[in-house]
Scaffold this active site. Sequence first.
Site, PDB file in Angstrom:
ATOM      1  N   ALA A 115       6.629  -1.744  16.187  1.00 26.55           N
ATOM      2  CA  ALA A 115       7.001  -0.362  15.886  1.00 26.55           C
ATOM      3  C   ALA A 115       5.874   0.539  16.363  1.00 26.55           C
ATOM      4  CB  ALA A 115       7.218  -0.201  14.393  1.00 26.55           C
ATOM      5  N   GLY A 125      -0.140 -13.325  17.719  1.00 36.20           N
ATOM      6  CA  GLY A 125      -0.602 -14.719  17.694  1.00 36.20           C
ATOM      7  C   GLY A 125       0.456 -15.606  17.052  1.00 36.20           C
ATOM      8  N   TYR A 127      -0.493  -9.778  25.629  1.00 33.25           N
ATOM      9  CA  TYR A 127       0.058 -11.058  25.161  1.00 33.25           C
ATOM     10  C   TYR A 127       1.280 -11.450  25.990  1.00 33.25           C
ATOM     11  CZ  TYR A 127      -2.767 -12.179  21.054  1.00 33.25           C
ATOM     12  OH  TYR A 127      -3.788 -12.564  20.220  1.00 33.25           O
ATOM     13  N   LEU A 166       6.357  -3.830  11.525  1.00 32.80           N
ATOM     14  CA  LEU A 166       6.379  -2.416  11.116  1.00 32.80           C
ATOM     15  C   LEU A 166       5.198  -2.038  10.217  1.00 32.80           C
ATOM     16  CD1 LEU A 166       9.379  -2.862  12.031  1.00 32.80           C
ATOM     17  CD2 LEU A 166      10.059  -1.391  10.175  1.00 32.80           C
ATOM     18  N   THR A 203      -5.223  -2.490  10.533  1.00 35.73           N
ATOM     19  CA  THR A 203      -3.822  -2.917  10.422  1.00 35.73           C
ATOM     20  C   THR A 203      -3.158  -2.928  11.789  1.00 35.73           C
ATOM     21  OG1 THR A 203      -3.762  -1.946   8.229  1.00 35.73           O
ATOM     22  CG2 THR A 203      -1.631  -2.402   9.237  1.00 35.73           C
ATOM     23  N   PHE A 222       0.855  -1.201   0.000  1.00 33.57           N
ATOM     24  CA  PHE A 222       0.000   0.000   0.000  1.00 33.57           C
ATOM     25  C   PHE A 222       0.886   1.244   0.000  1.00 33.57           C
ATOM     26  CE2 PHE A 222      -2.377   3.133   2.791  1.00 33.57           C
ATOM     27  CZ  PHE A 222      -3.050   3.706   1.724  1.00 33.57           C
ATOM     28  N   TYR A 263      -4.487   6.400  13.747  1.00 33.88           N
ATOM     29  CA  TYR A 263      -3.091   5.978  13.882  1.00 33.88           C
ATOM     30  C   TYR A 263      -2.665   5.991  15.351  1.00 33.88           C
ATOM     31  CZ  TYR A 263       1.937   5.874  12.880  1.00 33.88           C
ATOM     32  OH  TYR A 263       3.272   5.537  12.822  1.00 33.88           O
TER      33      TYR A 263
HETATM   34  O1  LIG Z   1       7.851  11.470  10.504  1.00 38.28           O
HETATM   35  C1  LIG Z   1       7.446  10.654  11.338  1.00 38.28           C
HETATM   36  O2  LIG Z   1       8.145   9.733  11.637  1.00 38.28           O
HETATM   37  C2  LIG Z   1       6.097  10.830  11.974  1.00 38.28           C
HETATM   38  O3  LIG Z   1       5.293  11.513  11.024  1.00 38.28           O
HETATM   39  C3  LIG Z   1       4.008  11.845  11.394  1.00 38.28           C
HETATM   40  O4  LIG Z   1       3.965  12.826  12.352  1.00 38.28           O
HETATM   41  P1  LIG Z   1       4.253  14.374  12.059  1.00 38.28           P
HETATM   42  O5  LIG Z   1       5.275  14.756  13.057  1.00 38.28           O
HETATM   43  O6  LIG Z   1       3.001  15.150  12.035  1.00 38.28           O
HETATM   44  O7  LIG Z   1       4.957  14.396  10.631  1.00 38.28           O
HETATM   45  P2  LIG Z   1       4.950  15.434   9.423  1.00 38.28           P
HETATM   46  O8  LIG Z   1       3.776  15.239   8.539  1.00 38.28           O
HETATM   47  O9  LIG Z   1       6.293  15.317   8.803  1.00 38.28           O
HETATM   48  O10 LIG Z   1       4.787  16.881  10.067  1.00 38.28           O
HETATM   49  C4  LIG Z   1       5.765  17.474  10.879  1.00 38.28           C
HETATM   50  C5  LIG Z   1       5.373  18.915  11.083  1.00 38.28           C
HETATM   51  O11 LIG Z   1       5.608  19.647   9.879  1.00 38.28           O
HETATM   52  C6  LIG Z   1       4.415  20.288   9.444  1.00 38.28           C
HETATM   53  N1  LIG Z   1       4.407  20.286   7.968  1.00 38.28           N
HETATM   54  C7  LIG Z   1       4.348  19.123   7.277  1.00 38.28           C
HETATM   55  C8  LIG Z   1       4.416  19.139   5.911  1.00 38.28           C
HETATM   56  C9  LIG Z   1       4.508  20.373   5.223  1.00 38.28           C
HETATM   57  O12 LIG Z   1       4.554  20.460   3.963  1.00 38.28           O
HETATM   58  N2  LIG Z   1       4.535  21.499   5.965  1.00 38.28           N
HETATM   59  C10 LIG Z   1       4.500  21.496   7.322  1.00 38.28           C
HETATM   60  O13 LIG Z   1       4.536  22.578   7.959  1.00 38.28           O
HETATM   61  C11 LIG Z   1       3.274  19.516  10.094  1.00 38.28           C
HETATM   62  O14 LIG Z   1       2.146  20.319  10.241  1.00 38.28           O
HETATM   63  C12 LIG Z   1       3.905  19.114  11.417  1.00 38.28           C
HETATM   64  O15 LIG Z   1       3.801  20.140  12.338  1.00 38.28           O
HETATM   65  C13 LIG Z   1       3.329  10.553  11.855  1.00 38.28           C
HETATM   66  O16 LIG Z   1       2.081  10.755  12.370  1.00 38.28           O
HETATM   67  C14 LIG Z   1       4.158   9.782  12.824  1.00 38.28           C
HETATM   68  O17 LIG Z   1       3.622   8.558  13.118  1.00 38.28           O
HETATM   69  C15 LIG Z   1       5.482   9.517  12.288  1.00 38.28           C
HETATM   70  O18 LIG Z   1       6.220   8.805  13.254  1.00 38.28           O
END
Ligand SMILES: O=C(O)[C@H]1O[C@H](OP(=O)(O)OP(=O)(O)OC[C@H]2O[C@@H](n3ccc(=O)[nH]c3=O)[C@H](O)[C@@H]2O)[C@H](O)[C@@H](O)[C@@H]1O
Length: 392
Positions: A182, A170, A229, A141, A160, A104, A215
């Site tokens: 993860a 399991g 578990y 993961l 998922t 996916f 999520y």
């Molecule tokens: O990168 C990760 O590993 C994490 O990413 C996401 O969490 P988030 O921290 O919201 O990730 P981003 O989408 O990269 O956003 C980070 C920050 O940048 C901002 N952002 C994102 C994209 C963009 O184009 N501009 C921008 O300002 C978002 O609003 C947020 O505040 C996921 O929800 C997490 O599970 C994951 O672990």
Amino acid sequence: VYKSISTDEHNSINLIYHDEFAEKMIDSNTDEELKLAQDKIKKLEERLDDLECRIPKKYETVKFLNYQVRKRILVTGGAGFVGSHLVDYLMKQGHEVVVADNFFTGSKKNVRHWIGHPNFELIQHDIVNPLYIEIDQIYHLASPASPIHYMYNPVKTIKTNTLGTINMLGLARRVGAKILIASTSEVYGDPDPSHHPQSESYWGHVNPIGPRACYDEGKRVAETLSYAYAKQEKVDVRVARIFNTYGPRMHMNDGRVVGNFILQALKKEAITVYGDGKHTRSFQYVSDLVDGMVMLMDSNYTQPVNLGNPQEHTIQEFAEIIKEFLNVKSEIQHLNGVEDDPQRRKPDISRAKKVLDWEPKVSLKKGLQLTIDYFRTELETQQLDVEHLDAL
Ligand SMILES: O=C(O)[C@H]1O[C@H](OP(=O)(O)OP(=O)(O)OC[C@H]2O[C@@H](n3ccc(=O)[nH]c3=O)[C@H](O)[C@@H]2O)[C@H](O)[C@@H](O)[C@@H]1O
């Protein structure tokens, strides 16, 4: 009315009608032809992949491990961004690796360099369905991780992380395998400022009905299931709470901040900051995460462990860093803020330091350079593909 008009008028009406009809026919024919051509290309690509697998390949050197130390390791989501780097590591260590992925968000391309290797197996499998194999360890993961991907089909994301995790726990119980789940920094939700940086003892602040809940709550249940578990069925579990991670093989349409900013800067487009840019994140390079996960799996420590880089930046600062790094003048464009966006996030990694003797090693500068090189190559390949299609 039709009867009362002249023959000339009839003819011109018919002409118009025919022209429109013809145009529609051409449109629909073109659409159909395009679809047929795309289907044919897809089939040919699949066939090429199959044929390629038969050609003896040069693989990266893998260590030889005798059967007492060699393990059979399942990586769910092993064709994804983090999973494929973990697979590389485990393969090079000399283990047998089985990847289960539903593709996916993962891609065959990320692991194609191992296809055909005697220690490697790739199964197209959605872990929402049970999997019956013999295995010594499981790195679980599988799940979309980028907000746009996990919000695309929230019900599937929940399935998922709940049904999928039950199936993997399991399996671990049935075959006596050790399992690493993860988890994520998102279990802390939008953390209370009094819990900054976030340590594992913080219970979090998650909106259970918000857009990220599929999520965040999915991963929280995955953690709960793991300890249920462990207690009830004596499964040997490890839980890694992964903070923002970046590196090569991130999806081009990942939507997360590192990929977005790099691509925007490379294409000399405006850099999109959501909201005022004062919210913070701390970015860890993918190889540090892989080291941490393997060390956690191999340890005797069973409580959750944060794995992240504590170097914190505001998103505005991060946009400036990327601009400076790539020496571009892209405008920084402020768009609407994101609902329930965590305001400040930084891992407290004292537990990982103490129990695993782990801390991140790769600097932001080095990690960004490697990631930018990857995105640059991907963009060039895309450009070549477009030119190739145009030439057809
Ligand atoms: O990168 C990760 O590993 C994490 O990413 C996401 O969490 P988030 O921290 O919201 O990730 P981003 O989408 O990269 O956003 C980070 C920050 O940048 C901002 N952002 C994102 C994209 C963009 O184009 N501009 C921008 O300002 C978002 O609003 C947020 O505040 C996921 O929800 C997490 O599970 C994951 O672990």
